[in-house]
Design an enzyme around this catalytic site. Structure first.
Site, PDB file in Angstrom:
ATOM      1  N   LYS A  10       0.822  -1.208   0.000  1.00  0.00           N
ATOM      2  CA  LYS A  10       0.000   0.000   0.000  1.00  0.00           C
ATOM      3  C   LYS A  10       0.864   1.269   0.000  1.00  0.00           C
ATOM      4  O   LYS A  10       2.089   1.185   0.121  1.00  0.00           O
ATOM      5  CB  LYS A  10      -0.996  -0.040   1.158  1.00  0.00           C
ATOM      6  N   GLY A  11       0.189   2.408  -0.140  1.00  0.00           N
ATOM      7  CA  GLY A  11       0.872   3.687  -0.302  1.00  0.00           C
ATOM      8  C   GLY A  11       1.866   3.973   0.819  1.00  0.00           C
ATOM      9  O   GLY A  11       1.542   3.822   1.987  1.00  0.00           O
ATOM     10  N   GLY A  12       3.064   4.364   0.440  1.00  0.00           N
ATOM     11  CA  GLY A  12       4.026   4.870   1.412  1.00  0.00           C
ATOM     12  C   GLY A  12       4.778   3.841   2.236  1.00  0.00           C
ATOM     13  O   GLY A  12       5.590   4.205   3.085  1.00  0.00           O
ATOM     14  N   VAL A  13       4.542   2.548   2.011  1.00  0.00           N
ATOM     15  CA  VAL A  13       5.224   1.539   2.845  1.00  0.00           C
ATOM     16  C   VAL A  13       6.722   1.423   2.551  1.00  0.00           C
ATOM     17  O   VAL A  13       7.496   0.961   3.389  1.00  0.00           O
ATOM     18  CB  VAL A  13       4.583   0.129   2.708  1.00  0.00           C
ATOM     19  N   GLY A  14       7.110   1.846   1.336  1.00  0.00           N
ATOM     20  CA  GLY A  14       8.540   1.777   0.981  1.00  0.00           C
ATOM     21  C   GLY A  14       8.817   0.969  -0.279  1.00  0.00           C
ATOM     22  O   GLY A  14       9.932   0.479  -0.466  1.00  0.00           O
ATOM     23  N   LYS A  15       7.836   0.868  -1.154  1.00  0.00           N
ATOM     24  CA  LYS A  15       8.017   0.094  -2.398  1.00  0.00           C
ATOM     25  C   LYS A  15       9.158   0.641  -3.240  1.00  0.00           C
ATOM     26  O   LYS A  15      10.019  -0.107  -3.706  1.00  0.00           O
ATOM     27  CB  LYS A  15       6.731   0.113  -3.253  1.00  0.00           C
ATOM     28  N   THR A  16       9.148   1.961  -3.441  1.00  0.00           N
ATOM     29  CA  THR A  16      10.172   2.572  -4.284  1.00  0.00           C
ATOM     30  C   THR A  16      11.555   2.395  -3.659  1.00  0.00           C
ATOM     31  O   THR A  16      12.521   2.029  -4.325  1.00  0.00           O
ATOM     32  CB  THR A  16       9.843   4.064  -4.512  1.00  0.00           C
ATOM     33  N   THR A  17      11.622   2.634  -2.349  1.00  0.00           N
ATOM     34  CA  THR A  17      12.894   2.489  -1.633  1.00  0.00           C
ATOM     35  C   THR A  17      13.433   1.064  -1.750  1.00  0.00           C
ATOM     36  O   THR A  17      14.592   0.848  -2.111  1.00  0.00           O
ATOM     37  CB  THR A  17      12.682   2.832  -0.140  1.00  0.00           C
ATOM     38  N   ASP A  39       5.728   6.254  -9.915  1.00  0.00           N
ATOM     39  CA  ASP A  39       5.181   7.178  -8.953  1.00  0.00           C
ATOM     40  C   ASP A  39       5.809   8.554  -9.126  1.00  0.00           C
ATOM     41  O   ASP A  39       6.989   8.730  -8.861  1.00  0.00           O
ATOM     42  CB  ASP A  39       5.483   6.610  -7.560  1.00  0.00           C
TER      43      ASP A  39
HETATM   44  N1  LIG Z   1      13.470   2.217   6.250  1.00  0.00           N
HETATM   45  C1  LIG Z   1      13.157   3.509   6.084  1.00  0.00           C
HETATM   46  N2  LIG Z   1      13.617   4.423   6.972  1.00  0.00           N
HETATM   47  C2  LIG Z   1      13.316   5.743   6.814  1.00  0.00           C
HETATM   48  N3  LIG Z   1      12.574   6.238   5.823  1.00  0.00           N
HETATM   49  C3  LIG Z   1      12.096   5.372   4.907  1.00  0.00           C
HETATM   50  C4  LIG Z   1      12.355   3.972   4.985  1.00  0.00           C
HETATM   51  N4  LIG Z   1      11.758   3.368   3.942  1.00  0.00           N
HETATM   52  C5  LIG Z   1      11.150   4.346   3.248  1.00  0.00           C
HETATM   53  N5  LIG Z   1      11.345   5.544   3.819  1.00  0.00           N
HETATM   54  C6  LIG Z   1      10.824   6.845   3.409  1.00  0.00           C
HETATM   55  O1  LIG Z   1       9.412   6.785   3.417  1.00  0.00           O
HETATM   56  C7  LIG Z   1       8.849   7.496   2.324  1.00  0.00           C
HETATM   57  C8  LIG Z   1       8.001   6.565   1.482  1.00  0.00           C
HETATM   58  O2  LIG Z   1       8.831   5.542   0.919  1.00  0.00           O
HETATM   59  P1  LIG Z   1       8.639   5.080  -0.583  1.00  0.00           P
HETATM   60  O3  LIG Z   1       8.502   6.239  -1.464  1.00  0.00           O
HETATM   61  O4  LIG Z   1       9.709   4.106  -0.865  1.00  0.00           O
HETATM   62  O5  LIG Z   1       7.250   4.335  -0.442  1.00  0.00           O
HETATM   63  P2  LIG Z   1       6.265   3.855  -1.608  1.00  0.00           P
HETATM   64  O6  LIG Z   1       5.618   2.627  -1.086  1.00  0.00           O
HETATM   65  O7  LIG Z   1       6.997   3.760  -2.878  1.00  0.00           O
HETATM   66  O8  LIG Z   1       5.232   5.046  -1.645  1.00  0.00           O
HETATM   67  P3  LIG Z   1       4.110   5.316  -2.782  1.00  0.00           P
HETATM   68  O9  LIG Z   1       3.005   4.353  -2.475  1.00  0.00           O
HETATM   69  O10 LIG Z   1       3.728   6.731  -2.523  1.00  0.00           O
HETATM   70  O11 LIG Z   1       4.755   5.087  -4.094  1.00  0.00           O
HETATM   71  C9  LIG Z   1      10.034   8.078   1.554  1.00  0.00           C
HETATM   72  O12 LIG Z   1      10.251   9.392   1.982  1.00  0.00           O
HETATM   73  C10 LIG Z   1      11.200   7.192   1.982  1.00  0.00           C
HETATM   74  O13 LIG Z   1      12.452   7.846   1.940  1.00  0.00           O
HETATM   75 MG   LIG Z   2       6.633   4.669  -4.743  1.00  0.00          MG
END
Ligand SMILES: Nc1ncnc2c1ncn2[C@@H]1O[C@H](COP(=O)(O)OP(=O)(O)OP(=O)(O)O)[C@@H](O)[C@H]1O
Ligand SMILES: [Mg+2]
Length: 324
Positions: A10-17, A39
Site C-alpha cells: 500500500k501507499g508509502g510503505v517503501g516500495k520505491t525504496t 510514482d
Molecule cells: N526504512 C526507512 N527508513 C526511513 N525512511 C524510509 C524507509 N523506507 C522508506 N522511507 C521513506 O518513506 C517514504 C516513502 O517511501 P517510498 O517512497 O519508498 O514508499 P512507496 O511505497 O513507494 O510510496 P508510494 O506508495 O507513494 O509510491 C520516503 O520518503 C522514503 O524515503
Molecule cells: Mg513509490
C-alpha cells in the site's frame, strides 16, 4: 530469481525504496538491471538524485543499473490518444467529435489509470532484452490482474465478433456493389486486427507474469498494513500468482538496554508490539518474511540505500526465462 521482480504494497510503505535497494543489489552482483518507477511523487529520481524519464537511462555511479520513470497520467492520455487515432481513421468525421467526448469521460473512469499502467508494464517486459532483470516498484492491482483471464474470454468473443464482422462486411459489400461474391477484405480489417492484437497482448502478459515474474509485498509493522498484505496475497492467489516473499520496512529500532527514559520506554513498547505483529505475519501469512528493515532517521538514499540493500535477503541471480 525470475527476470521480472515486482514490489507491491500500500501507499508509502517503501516500495520505491526497497525496489531501488534491490535493483542496486542486483546491479552490484553483475546483473544488468532496469528499475521502473510509476510514482511521480517520490520516485527513483529522488532516490538516486537524478532525473529519469520515459526512456531508460543509466544511473550515475552504479554500473549495470538503469532507471525508467513512468508517469501514469501521461500514460492514460497517450493510451486514449492512441484509441482516438485508430478510431478516427475508421469512422466518419461527424463521429470523431462524439468519440472525443466519450474518451474524455473514459479518462476519468476508475481503472483507466491502472489499466494504462498495466499496458506500460507489459510493454516494458516485452522490450526488456537489454536487461537481465527488471524491477517494478508497484505490483499490478487485483483489478488489473483480472485482465490476465482475458485471453480465454476474448478467444470465444473474438471468434464470435469475427463471425459478426464477416457477416457485416459481406452485407456491406453486397449492398455496395450488388455482388454476390464479396471481395476478401477480411484480412485487412482493422477492427479484427486490433482485437487479435489485444488478445495476443494479454496472452503475453499472462505468460510473462505467471512464468517469469516474482512478486514481493512490502509492509510496515502496523495492523492496517498487515491486514492489507493478507488481502493482497489472497487477491494474487485468486489469479494463480504466488507471492514469493514479504519485506517488512520501517521497523522501530530498539533502545539500548541501559536506557530507561520516557523515549526509551516508548520505543521498547513499540518494538514489542511490532514483534508480535511480525510473529503473526510469520505464522499466518502465506509468504515468507524475507527482510526486516529498520526506520532510518533520514531519507533512504546513498549509503543508507546500500545498507538497506544489504539487509534485503532476496536472491539476485537470474533464472533462465521460461516464457519471454
Ligand atoms: N526504512 C526507512 N527508513 C526511513 N525512511 C524510509 C524507509 N523506507 C522508506 N522511507 C521513506 O518513506 C517514504 C516513502 O517511501 P517510498 O517512497 O519508498 O514508499 P512507496 O511505497 O513507494 O510510496 P508510494 O506508495 O507513494 O509510491 C520516503 O520518503 C522514503 O524515503
Ligand atoms: Mg513509490
Amino acid at each position: 530469481m525470475k527476470p521480472f521482480v515486482f514490489f507491491g504494497g500500500k501507499g508509502g510503505v517503501g516500495k520505491t525504496t526497497v525496489s531501488c535497494a534491490y535493483a542496486q543489489k542486483c546491479a552490484d552482483a553483475g546483473v544488468e538491471t532496469l528499475v521502473v518507477s510509476t510514482d511521480p511523487a517520490h520516485s527513483v529520481s529522488d532516490v538516486f538524485d537524478q532525473q529519469f524519464g520515459d526512456a531508460p537511462e543509466s544511473v550515475e555511479g552504479i554500473d549495470g543499473l538503469s532507471a525508467l520513470e513512468i508517469d501514469p497520467d501521461e500514460e492514460v492520455t497517450a493510451h486514449l490518444d492512441d484509441i482516438r487515432n485508430r478510431l478516427s481513421d475508421q469512422v466518419s468525421a461527424s463521429m470523431v467529435n462524439e468519440i472525443n467526448k466519450q474518451l474524455e469521460m473514459a479518462h476519468q473512469t476508475p481503472g483507466a489509470y491502472e489499466s494504462a499502467l498495466f499496458d506500460r508494464f507489459v510493454e516494458v517486459m516485452r522490450n526488456s532484452d537489454p536487461y537481465d532483470r527488471v524491477v517494478f516498484d508497484t505490483a499490478p492491482t487485483g483489478s488489473t490482474l483480472r485482465l490476465l483471464g482475458l485471453p480465454e474470454f476474448l478467444e470465444s468473443w473474438v471468434e464470435r465478433l469475427m463471425h459478426k464482422r464477416r457477416q457485416s462486411i459481406d452485407l456491406f459489400e453486397k449492398a455496395a456493389v450488388g455482388n454476390n461474391e464479396p471481395r476478401r477484405v477480411m484480412d485487412g480489417d482493422p477492427v479484427l486486427a486490433r482485437l487479435q492484437e489485444r488478445k495476443e497482448f494479454f496472452e503475453f502478459a499472462g505468460g510473462a507474469l505467471r512464468e517469469d515474474a516474482a512478486f514481493f509485498l512490502v509492509l510496515n509493522p502496523d495492523q492496517l498494513s498487515v491486514n492489507e498484505t493478507e488481502r493482497a496475497i489472497a487477491d494474487m492467489d485468486d489469479e494463480g500468482l504466488a507471492v514469493r516473499g514479504l519485506v517488512a520496512n520501517k521497523l522501530t529500532p530498539s533502545p539500548d538496554d541501559d536506557e530507561n527514559g520516557r523515549g526509551a520506554r516508548y520505543l521498547r513498547d513499540r518494538v514489542e508490539t511490532e514483534r508480535e505483529r511480525l510473529d503473526h505475519v510469520r505464522e499466518s501469512l502465506d509468504a515468507p518474511l524475507l527482510a526486516e528493515i529498520q526506520s532510518r532517521t533520514r531519507e533512504v538514499k546513498g549509503d543508507l540505500l546500500t545498507e538497506v540493500a544489504n539487509e534485503l535477503d532476496v536472491e539476485v541471480g537470474v533464472e533462465e526465462p521460461a516464457f519471454v
